[in-house]
Every structure is written in C-alpha cells, then in structure tokens.
Scaffold this motif. Structure first.
Motif, PDB file in Angstrom:
ATOM      1  N   TYR A 198       9.105  17.110   1.380  1.00 25.04           N
ATOM      2  CA  TYR A 198       8.562  16.238   0.349  1.00 25.04           C
ATOM      3  C   TYR A 198       9.571  15.904  -0.747  1.00 25.04           C
ATOM      4  O   TYR A 198       9.612  14.761  -1.226  1.00 25.04           O
ATOM      5  N   ILE A 213       3.877   6.395  -7.170  1.00 22.55           N
ATOM      6  CA  ILE A 213       3.476   7.736  -6.712  1.00 22.55           C
ATOM      7  C   ILE A 213       2.932   8.551  -7.879  1.00 22.55           C
ATOM      8  O   ILE A 213       1.881   9.201  -7.774  1.00 22.55           O
ATOM      9  N   SER A 216      -0.440   7.403  -8.944  1.00 20.99           N
ATOM     10  CA  SER A 216      -1.504   7.631  -7.967  1.00 20.99           C
ATOM     11  C   SER A 216      -2.309   8.888  -8.262  1.00 20.99           C
ATOM     12  O   SER A 216      -3.506   8.959  -7.965  1.00 20.99           O
ATOM     13  N   MET A 253       3.551   7.980   3.041  1.00 17.42           N
ATOM     14  CA  MET A 253       3.011   8.736   1.912  1.00 17.42           C
ATOM     15  C   MET A 253       1.559   8.360   1.646  1.00 17.42           C
ATOM     16  O   MET A 253       0.755   9.217   1.291  1.00 17.42           O
ATOM     17  N   PHE A 254       1.236   7.090   1.817  1.00 14.40           N
ATOM     18  CA  PHE A 254      -0.135   6.615   1.678  1.00 14.40           C
ATOM     19  C   PHE A 254      -0.677   6.208   3.038  1.00 14.40           C
ATOM     20  O   PHE A 254       0.080   5.846   3.940  1.00 14.40           O
ATOM     21  N   LYS A 263      -5.255   7.069   0.443  1.00 12.80           N
ATOM     22  CA  LYS A 263      -5.191   8.528   0.392  1.00 12.80           C
ATOM     23  C   LYS A 263      -3.787   8.963   0.773  1.00 12.80           C
ATOM     24  O   LYS A 263      -3.011   8.188   1.336  1.00 12.80           O
ATOM     25  N   TYR A 264      -3.452  10.198   0.437  1.00 20.30           N
ATOM     26  CA  TYR A 264      -2.142  10.739   0.815  1.00 20.30           C
ATOM     27  C   TYR A 264      -2.160  11.078   2.305  1.00 20.30           C
ATOM     28  O   TYR A 264      -3.101  11.711   2.798  1.00 20.30           O
ATOM     29  N   LYS A 265      -1.120  10.664   2.998  1.00 23.07           N
ATOM     30  CA  LYS A 265      -1.080  10.887   4.448  1.00 23.07           C
ATOM     31  C   LYS A 265      -0.623  12.291   4.804  1.00 23.07           C
ATOM     32  O   LYS A 265      -1.066  12.869   5.786  1.00 23.07           O
ATOM     33  N   GLN A 266       0.275  12.857   3.986  1.00 22.19           N
ATOM     34  CA  GLN A 266       0.860  14.149   4.310  1.00 22.19           C
ATOM     35  C   GLN A 266       0.006  15.298   3.765  1.00 22.19           C
ATOM     36  O   GLN A 266      -0.552  15.186   2.667  1.00 22.19           O
ATOM     37  N   PHE A 269       0.055  17.001  -0.093  1.00 22.68           N
ATOM     38  CA  PHE A 269       0.941  16.152  -0.884  1.00 22.68           C
ATOM     39  C   PHE A 269       0.476  16.063  -2.338  1.00 22.68           C
ATOM     40  O   PHE A 269       1.298  16.046  -3.257  1.00 22.68           O
ATOM     41  N   ARG A 270      -0.828  16.026  -2.548  1.00 24.45           N
ATOM     42  CA  ARG A 270      -1.331  15.994  -3.926  1.00 24.45           C
ATOM     43  C   ARG A 270      -0.950  17.281  -4.648  1.00 24.45           C
ATOM     44  O   ARG A 270      -0.543  17.253  -5.820  1.00 24.45           O
TER      45      ARG A 270
END
Length: 279
Positions: A198, A213, A216, A253-254, A263-266, A269-270
């Motif tokens: 990341y 980012i 978000s 990432m999205f 939404k976050y893909k990974q 990640f949040r």
C-alpha cells in the motif's frame, strides 16, 4: 533484465542450437556447453533462436517478469521483441506482476500498443474453499477448524495475505495454536501488506490522486464512499473528479459499489489510510 531472460532460457532449454551472446559474462553455473561467438547480437534474436528450437521440441515457454517498473526501456525493448515472436507464432507467453500503475503505464504506452491489443488474462481473487483446504493441509490438527476459518476470512481471498498469514503462523512453529497466535499473525501480516504494497501504491500516485484518496476517508457513509461528497471534499469540478475516479479505479484502489457509491478494492485499505497514511 534482458540478459537474465536470455540466461534463464539457456538453462531451461539446454539442448538449444548455438546462439549468439549478448556479450554478458555469466558465472560457471550457467556453463551448459554453449559456443558463444565473440560478436554479440540483439536480445530479440538470441531469444528467437531458442524459441524456434523450443517449437521443434513442442516446448511452450512462459517468461515471468516480476516488479514491473514504469517507463522501463528494457521493458519497452522486451514488448517490441515479444510482438515479433507472437507474429511468428512462436510458443511464448508472458506473465507480469507489479503495481497496477506500472502495469497500466505499460499497457497504455503510446508507441508499443501490442500488449493493449493482446489477449490479457487478469488473475482473479483466490477461491475461499481452496484457502481453507490449503491451510488445513499445512497445519492439520495443530489449529482448530474455527481458527482455520478465521485465518481464511482475514485473507479476503487476497493472494499476498493468504501467503503472509500462513507464513507468519508457520514461523511460530507450535504444536498447538490458540486465538492469540492467529490474531498476532494477522496483525503482523497486515503491517507487511501496508508497508510492501500500500505504501508504494500511494507514493506512486500524483498529488491530485492522493488528494482524492485522503478526501475519500471523510466521504464514507455506511462503509461506502459517497461520490458527491468526495467531489465536494476534494474541491473538484465534475470533470476533474470523474478523471481521478477512473484513474483510481484503474489503480485498483477504488471499485464501483452502486449508483453514486465507491468502495476500497484492497483489503484493510481504509485501516491503512486512517492509521498510517492520514497521520
């Protein structure tokens, strides 16, 4: 990189015909009774000679390139050569891995468009059942099934997390594992994921990408990123935010989560953004 590919193929196809050298000096371990003329030739034709021989032996060749770098001249040379090999119907395929931005940079090259037009196979997420079975096979009765299931769920079917969690559990080398062991392995695995995947992904972004980012995180409602709120927080016009939305989706990432939602893909990640990046 190009010399390594030549040397690797020489080792894997030990009965190939005499080929010309790139002029590199290899250690004795690479000595497989080849005759190397003093005059060097191009990378493309050295590999082409071996591929022609491989074709006569019904050998299929896969060339794997890890850690693809952006704006790499060696990679551009490879793509140009690869296009010629495919046009000759030689038995070769390419497997590449790297940050999404680096892969996209290569695919969207203004001059070398072959990979963009070629048949691309994107590796999907791992199968959840396969992860469970693999963990059970490795750890057996040393880990209760409930904990095995916990390990599998925390991978989110993400290949690197699957490896990390399993490896960190294995390093403990215990006859019996408890919940604390699993929790520790998961946290250690997440830290490595953040640092090795990341952080480079974020650092590779432009300043405006990073602005979106950061914005978000504050645009999240009910675990989803509200697109209209994201535009407002980033202080961008409709056209600008649309551009960066597409860029961050391409950077993996999205992902789209519904009308007006992202939404976050990974995985995690949040958490990475809130605990490490935002601070």
């Amino acid at each position: 990189m190009l010399a390594e590919i030549v040397a690797g193929m020489q080792r894997k196809i030990p009965r190939s015909p005499k080929i010309k050298s790139l002029g590199i000096k290899l250690p004795s371990i690479f000595d497989l009774n080849y005759e190397f003329p003093k005059k060097s030739s191009s990378f493309r034709y050295d590999i082409e000679d071996m591929l022609v021989f491989a074709n006569t032996q019904k050998i299929n060749v896969i060339i794997a390139i890890d850690e693809v770098q952006k704006h790499s001249e060696a990679l551009r040379d490879y793509v140009a050569a690869y296009q010629q090999w495919k046009m000759q119907k030689l038995p070769v395929a390419t497997l590449m891995a790297g940050l999404p931005s680096a892969i996209n940079d290569m695919l969207n090259d203004d001059v070398l468009t072959f990979f963009k037009r070629a048949n691309q196979v994107h590796i999907s997420a791992l199968n959840a059942q396969d992860i469970l079975i693999n963990y059970q096979q490795v750890f057996g009765d040393r880990i209760d099934f409930r904990l095995i299931n916990d390990m599998a769920e925390h991978t989110f079917n993400y290949a690197f997390l699957f490896q990390l969690i399993g490896f960190n559990i294995w390093l403990m080398n215990k006859e019996k594992y408890i919940q604390d062991d699993i929790d520790t392995a998961i946290e250690v695995s997440k830290s490595r994921l953040f640092k090795e995947v990341y952080e480079p992904m974020i650092n590779d972004l432009s300043k405006n990408d990073q602005l979106v980012i950061k914005s978000s995180v504050a645009a999240i409602e009910d675990h989803m990123i509200v697109y209209a709120r994201l535009k407002e927080l980033a202080g961008m016009t409709d056209n600008s935010i649309s551009t960066y939305r597409i860029r961050l989706i391409n950077a993996e990432m999205f992902s789209v989560a519904g009308h007006g939602l992202l939404k976050y893909k990974q995985p995690y990640f949040r958490e990475f953004l809130e605990k490490y990046y935002m601070n």
